[in-house]
Enzyme design. Structure first.
Site, mmCIF file in Angstrom:
data_model
loop_
_atom_site.group_PDB
_atom_site.id
_atom_site.type_symbol
_atom_site.label_atom_id
_atom_site.label_comp_id
_atom_site.label_asym_id
_atom_site.label_seq_id
_atom_site.Cartn_x
_atom_site.Cartn_y
_atom_site.Cartn_z
ATOM 1 N N ARG A 64 80.039 17.988 20.696
ATOM 2 C CA ARG A 64 79.097 18.343 21.780
ATOM 3 C C ARG A 64 78.745 17.100 22.599
ATOM 4 N NH1 ARG A 64 73.939 18.837 20.494
ATOM 5 N NH2 ARG A 64 74.228 20.103 18.627
ATOM 6 N N TYR B 50 77.425 28.467 47.512
ATOM 7 C CA TYR B 50 77.979 29.443 46.575
ATOM 8 C C TYR B 50 76.818 30.283 46.027
ATOM 9 C CZ TYR B 50 79.473 31.261 42.092
ATOM 10 O OH TYR B 50 79.680 32.092 41.029
ATOM 11 N N ASP C 280 78.687 18.930 46.179
ATOM 12 C CA ASP C 280 79.636 19.817 45.490
ATOM 13 C C ASP C 280 80.973 19.671 46.208
ATOM 14 O OD1 ASP C 280 81.214 21.981 44.704
ATOM 15 O OD2 ASP C 280 79.488 23.283 44.347
ATOM 16 N N LYS D 173 88.294 25.851 39.694
ATOM 17 C CA LYS D 173 89.006 26.089 40.954
ATOM 18 C C LYS D 173 90.232 25.173 41.063
ATOM 19 C CE LYS D 173 85.269 28.553 41.478
ATOM 20 N NZ LYS D 173 85.184 29.834 40.804
HETATM 21 C C1 LIG Z 1 81.504 25.747 45.465
HETATM 22 C C2 LIG Z 1 81.244 26.250 44.070
HETATM 23 N N1 LIG Z 1 80.454 25.530 43.254
HETATM 24 C C3 LIG Z 1 80.192 25.939 41.976
HETATM 25 C C4 LIG Z 1 80.720 27.118 41.484
HETATM 26 C C5 LIG Z 1 80.419 27.557 40.078
HETATM 27 O O1 LIG Z 1 81.516 27.317 39.252
HETATM 28 P P1 LIG Z 1 81.952 28.187 37.964
HETATM 29 O O2 LIG Z 1 82.362 29.533 38.468
HETATM 30 O O3 LIG Z 1 83.048 27.383 37.368
HETATM 31 O O4 LIG Z 1 80.757 28.285 37.085
HETATM 32 C C6 LIG Z 1 81.558 27.887 42.305
HETATM 33 C C7 LIG Z 1 82.145 29.145 41.817
HETATM 34 O O5 LIG Z 1 82.729 29.912 42.535
HETATM 35 C C8 LIG Z 1 81.829 27.442 43.640
HETATM 36 O O6 LIG Z 1 82.618 28.142 44.467
#
Ligand SMILES: Cc1ncc(COP(=O)(O)O)c(C=O)c1O
Length: 376
Positions: free
Chosen positions: A46, A98, A168, A193
């Protein structure tokens, strides 16, 4: 070293002596101690696991950070990040986010006493700053409207007001965008992604370039426990090896699809940062080395949108993005379903908007698929 080499050889540490070219999966929850008060450097997975460290070092090297922490999903990374803040703190975020991040902010962090304001431009973000503001959180290009925000301009505001600046970088990845070089303090990824790239595992990352932040985040991460499994870490390590060629190919195909979409009478608007008509085109040229493989577009009416979603054959109607398989998403019902309707509509996320993540299939096959789905 070129980024395509870092993708393959980004981690300098070796944790086995066999000469294995592929990174071994250390499927161990715990590690034996050589003696009392002694450690091999690994105690419990962990906190640290050798396979994960290989991945973390690679992601840190790609972003130009000092260290990265791997999580079980992008949202686990955002949740960990939110633990840096206390009740009463205020965060300014870009207004096109998101949907899951927005849901976490408004339905979880807000309940825990953290407040949020949203703004679209650096100028408007600065106007939102109040005494309790602690951070600015940015997604660029944004999901799903593909707004591009000037990272360096926001960094200057964050610096002036002594705020933490988080970016992000999921959509463009370090292959096309380097937020640290533009002034970010923390970079976030949904590794599910483009980094993973194969739609076969979830993961998330926080990348830092500052030891104090790293220590705080590692403490929260090991305490809250949203760590990545070493099996999944292996898949992401493997995925990253081809990041450079995947990003190039996805972008090349996306540009062909954008040109084709622009000629379709049923398509009313195409949102792609690489279009000269895109309002933020100049900012993209300045701060990124590419425009990526994500396209959003609006069609003439709801029936057309539904027809496309239900008729595509090569492209899959599914949530997510950044994998080798092209995916088409209905943001209104999927990724952004939890946004209040008025807020969603004001941003252009309505029944006519579709989001396409361009994968690695042939451009001709993808265009033919969209063409038949449109009933041409
Ligand atoms: C820009 C962005 N940030 C964060 C996330 C969250 O990621 P996860 O789906 O791996 O939890 C997403 C998910 O689609 C995203 O598109």
């Amino acid at each position: 070293m070129d980024i395509s080499t870092i993708c393959i050889h980004g981690c300098k540490k070796k944790f086995d002596t066999t000469g294995s070219v592929a990174t071994p999966i250390f499927a161990s929850a715990t590690f034996a101690h050589p003696g009392v008060g002694q450690s091999t450097g690994f105690d419990y997975s962990r906190s640290l696991n050798p396979t994960n460290v290989h991945l973390e070092d690679t992601v840190a090297a790609l972003e130009g950070g000092t260290e990265a922490i791997a999580f079980s999903s992008g949202m686990a990374a955002v949740s960990t990040l939110m633990e840096l803040f206390s009740p009463g703190d205020h965060i300014i975020a870009s207004d096109d986010l998101y949907g899951g991040t927005f849901r976490l902010f408004e339905r979880v962090s807000h309940k825990n006493g953290v407040n949020f304001s949203y703004a679209a431009t650096p100028k408007d973000m600065e106007k939102e700053i109040i005494k309790s503001t602690k951070a600015i959180f940015l997604e660029t290009p944004s999901n799903p409207m593909m707004h591009v925000i000037d990272i360096a301009a926001v960094a200057a505001i964050a610096k002036k007001h002594n705020l933490l600046f988080i970016v992000d970088n999921t959509f463009l990845t370090p292959y096309f965008q380097k937020p640290f070089s533009l002034g970010a303090d923390i970079i976030l990824h949904s590794g599910t992604k483009y980094l993973g790239g194969h739609n076969d595992t979830l993961s998330g990352f926080l990348v830092v370039k500052n030891d104090e932040l790293l220590e705080k985040l590692r403490f929260i991460a090991k305490t809250t426990g949203g760590c990545l499994s070493p099996f999944d870490a292996f898949l992401v390590i493997r995925g990253i090896k081809t990041l450079a060629i995947r990003m190039e190919r996805s972008q090349e195909t996306a540009q062909k699809i954008v040109s084709w979409l622009l000629e379709q009478s049923a398509v009313k608007k195409v949102y792609y940062p690489g279009l000269k008509e895109h309002p933020d085109y100049e900012i993209s040229l300045r701060q990124t080395s590419g425009f990526g493989g994500m396209i959003s577009f609006s069609v003439q009416n709801e029936q057309t949108a539904i027809k496309i979603l239900e008729s595509v054959k090569v492209i899959k109607y599914a949530e997510s993005l950044g994998g080798v398989e092209s995916l088409i998403t209905y943001p209104m019902l999927q990724t952004h379903a939890d946004l209040p309707e008025s807020n969603r509509r004001a941003r252009g996320i309505d029944e006519c908007l579709l989001r396409l993540s361009v994968g690695l299939e042939s451009a001709d096959d993808l265009i033919a698929d969209l063409n038949q789905a449109l009933g041409n």
